[in-house]
Design an enzyme around this catalytic site. Structure first.
Site, short mmCIF file in Angstrom:
data_model
loop_
_atom_site.label_atom_id
_atom_site.label_comp_id
_atom_site.label_asym_id
_atom_site.label_seq_id
_atom_site.Cartn_x
_atom_site.Cartn_y
_atom_site.Cartn_z
N LYS A 104 0.85 -1.20 0.00
CA LYS A 104 0.00 0.00 0.00
C LYS A 104 0.88 1.24 0.00
O LYS A 104 1.73 1.42 0.88
CB LYS A 104 -0.86 0.03 1.25
CG LYS A 104 -2.24 -0.53 1.06
CD LYS A 104 -3.00 -0.31 2.34
CE LYS A 104 -4.47 -0.61 2.19
NZ LYS A 104 -5.18 -0.40 3.43
C1 E4P Z 1 -8.44 0.25 3.32
O1 E4P Z 1 -7.61 -0.41 2.73
C2 E4P Z 1 -8.26 0.84 4.66
O2 E4P Z 1 -7.49 -0.04 5.44
C3 E4P Z 1 -9.54 1.04 5.40
O3 E4P Z 1 -10.66 0.70 4.62
C4 E4P Z 1 -9.67 2.35 6.13
O4 E4P Z 1 -10.91 2.41 6.73
P1 E4P Z 1 -11.29 3.43 7.90
O5 E4P Z 1 -11.67 4.72 7.28
O6 E4P Z 1 -12.46 2.77 8.57
O7 E4P Z 1 -10.08 3.54 8.79
#
Ligand code: E4P
Length: 216
Positions: free
Chosen positions: A84
């Protein structure tokens, strides 16, 4: 639409995979930190061994060179690892370098079509628009997902859209309707998706009717 689990909890991941519906996992530093003080590499490697498909884990460097160095190391952890990289200018530079090395990138923290468009152009395998966080600031997160899906489809680009920051089952429904390739969902949302009161009532009625006649 595929379903990924947005968690680093081993038990939840094992259960989701056992249900036959979870094909991938996404994590981030906040998600990993929820598991306590863990051996990060060991945990991610274990997740990769449980899950059949892509497992995303995030770099922590802020500059492109640091991201690339980190990503090259992470990429060695497992066959199904995806790195990521945040949708910043530094992240875009890093994505371009990594994509040329065939390292799969999930272009994350994506909040606009422009960011997704750039990530896809740089060669990201996935782009992750954060629906819930856009909704939180009064924007329509799913509209951004829909725009990205339409754009990638129109130009027949191979980048896949992961609807992320999913907060409730309605988000999953809309993501599927607008053609997101993947929704990454928290464990509680996965469990909520199967719930319907009429199913519970129906099961009870069948059992009661059967027992009335057949005895039990
Ligand atoms: C996606 O890859 C992220 O890890 C995640 O969906 C973030 O979500 P949040 O806004 O609930 O922290």
């Amino acid at each position: 639409m595929e379903l990924f689990l947005d968690t680093a909890n081993i038990e939840h991941i094992r259960y989701g995979v056992r249900l036959g519906v979870v094909t991938g996992v996404t994590t981030n530093p906040s998600i990993i930190s929820r598991e306590g003080k863990v051996d990060y590499q060991k945990l991610v490697k274990e997740i990769c061994s449980i899950v059949p498909g892509p497992v995303s884990t995030e770099v922590l460097s802020l500059d492109a060179q640091g991201m690339v160095t980190e990503a090259r190391e992470i990429a060695k952890w497992a066959e199904n690892i995806v790195v990521k990289i945040p949708a910043s200018l530094e992240g875009l530079q890093a994505t371009a370098v990594l994509a040329k090395e065939n390292i799969k990138v999930n272009f994350t923290l994506c909040f606009s079509l422009n960011q997704a468009l750039l990530g896809a152009a740089a060669g990201a395998a996935f782009v992750s628009p954060f629906v819930g966080r856009l909704d939180d600031i009064g924007e329509d997160g799913m509209e951004v997902v829909a725009d990205i899906v339409e754009y990638l489809d129109y130009y027949q680009l191979p980048t896949q859209v992961i609807a992320a920051s999913i907060r409730h089952p309605q988000h999953c429904l809309t993501a599927a309707e607008i053609g997101a390739h993947i929704a990454t969902v928290p464990y509680n949302v996965l469990l909520q998706m199967i719930q319907h009161p009429l199913t519970d009532i129906g099961i009870k009625r069948f059992v009661d009717d059967w027992n009335k006649v057949m005895g039990a």
